[in-house]
Design a protein around this motif. Structure first.
Motif, PDB file in Angstrom:
ATOM      1  N   HIS A  91      47.404  43.772  -2.149  1.00 43.08           N
ATOM      2  CA  HIS A  91      46.493  42.625  -2.151  1.00 43.08           C
ATOM      3  C   HIS A  91      46.510  41.793  -3.438  1.00 43.08           C
ATOM      4  N   HIS A 110      50.275  37.658   9.753  1.00 39.45           N
ATOM      5  CA  HIS A 110      50.106  38.407   8.504  1.00 39.45           C
ATOM      6  C   HIS A 110      50.113  39.896   8.817  1.00 39.45           C
ATOM      7  N   TYR A 117      44.459  43.588   3.693  1.00 45.28           N
ATOM      8  CA  TYR A 117      43.873  42.453   4.419  1.00 45.28           C
ATOM      9  C   TYR A 117      42.414  42.237   4.014  1.00 45.28           C
ATOM     10  N   HIS A 171      45.035  39.876  11.197  1.00 49.63           N
ATOM     11  CA  HIS A 171      46.246  40.499  10.656  1.00 49.63           C
ATOM     12  C   HIS A 171      46.767  41.529  11.647  1.00 49.63           C
TER      13      HIS A 171
END
Ligand code: ZN
Ligand code: ZN
Length: 347
Positions: A91, A110, A117, A171
């Motif tokens: 991240h 994604h 996420y 995602h």
């Protein structure tokens, strides 16, 4: 085999690709570099050829310069084909900065661990004009000098959204043990930890490629830090656990593309060294805290070099992580002094 039997690190592609250029590491696997305004200078991104479109692994930060680079890359080495999927290794802003841009501009999916996420989406929405109470408490406990602390309290802190594009909802979750098809290969997914929670690493089943993100870097140790969001964490324990788990996977013929620095071979040696570096650092730290010390008084045994302002924050969270590890495994004590800073002492 003893560590000295492992082959040394070798860098087979010594030239970092320029904007609008890519290096073909293997058939259908392109290495590109995106600029960073940090001592790391650049982040590596990988494009995997899926035929009609590309899968990207990591993206760089979202800045005017990055957008310009990406436009050059898309029309140049990526031949005008769209990006249909972005895989985020973890991240951190240098990795997820352009994910939302590709989602909105190319309709890309994604793919990320759930932690990546959730954290990236939370952080990009969480804009702060002044440091939070949690951050101030944490800096105080780390022993940040009063003058530096007072100055920081008056300043707008670094915000994730400064260099990360808005990330839309949604995602595809990546989990430990999965196999992902991309770039004409099947990739085993192994989760790293410690540098970033639930960090994706990709190991090709069909050839010798490893895409490692910041979990495995050559020549520099990934930053291991305690953060205000989780002040009681022991990320060094998580890091060492992940390294021990990934080490048996390493082969001499592996070509590793990490998140920073040059692609390399010599992974068995690197895994051994990454683990050993922290153990020798912990031993030096134990000597250093035979008398009680705050975290910011522990830079010299860990870094053995001067800590300039631009890396002060990284050094502080890393020193804190090493001390906290000693505390959590029962090798150091921790007491608050009159200034509200923790003093750590070897037991
Ligand atoms: Zn990172
Ligand atoms: Zn990084």
């Amino acid at each position: 085999m003893s560590p000295s039997d492992h082959a040394p690190l070798k860098f087979h592609w010594p030239d970092v690709p320029e904007p609008g250029e890519a290096v073909e590491i293997a058939d259908g696997v392109l290495w590109m570099a995106m600029p960073l305004d940090s001592p790391l200078k650049w982040i590596n991104v990988v494009a995997l050829d899926d035929g009609d479109s590309w899968t990207l692994v990591d993206t760089g930060t979202h800045t005017k310069r990055s957008v310009g680079y990406w436009e050059l890359n898309l029309s140049g080495p990526l031949k005008g084909k769209p990006v249909s999927r972005v895989i985020s290794t973890h991240h951190h802003p240098d990795h997820v900065g352009m994910v939302g841009w590709f989602m909105q501009k190319h309709g890309a999916e994604h793919w990320a661990s759930r932690t990546c996420y959730l954290l990236s989406r939370m952080l990009v929405l969480d804009v702060e004009d002044r440091p939070t109470e949690a951050a101030i408490r944490y800096w105080t406990r780390a022993g940040m000098p009063a003058e530096r602390l007072a100055q920081r309290m008056q300043e707008r802190p670094y915000n994730f959204s400064d260099v990360v594009h808005y990330i839309p909802t949604g995602h595809i979750r990546i989990q430990q043990g999965e196999i992902i098809r991309a770039g004409g290969r099947d990739w085993d997914i192994h989760m790293g930890n410690g540098h970033a929670a639930e960090h994706v690493t990709m190991w090709s089943r069909d050839d010798n490629l490893v895409i490692a993100g910041d979990q495995i870097l050559p020549t520099i140790s990934p930053n291991i830090g305690v953060q205000p969001a989780e002040p009681e964490a022991d990320p060094l324990a998580e890091w060492l656990e992940a390294c021990e788990r990934l080490k048996p996977l390493a082969r001499e013929d592996h070509v590793v593309i990490g998140g920073h620095k040059l692609p390399f071979t010599g992974l068995p040696r690197r895994m051994t060294d990454l683990i050993a570096n922290h153990h020798t650092g912990l031993n030096r730290l134990m000597d250093h805290i035979s008398e009680p010390k705050t975290a910011v008084q522990c830079f010299s045994p860990l870094f053995k070099r001067e800590i300039v302002d631009s890396i002060y924050g990284l050094a502080m969270v890393e020193a804190y992580a090493h001390l906290q590890h000693l505390y959590k495994i029962g090798r150091a004590s921790r007491t608050l002094n009159d200034d509200g800073a923790y003093l750590w002492q070897a037991i």
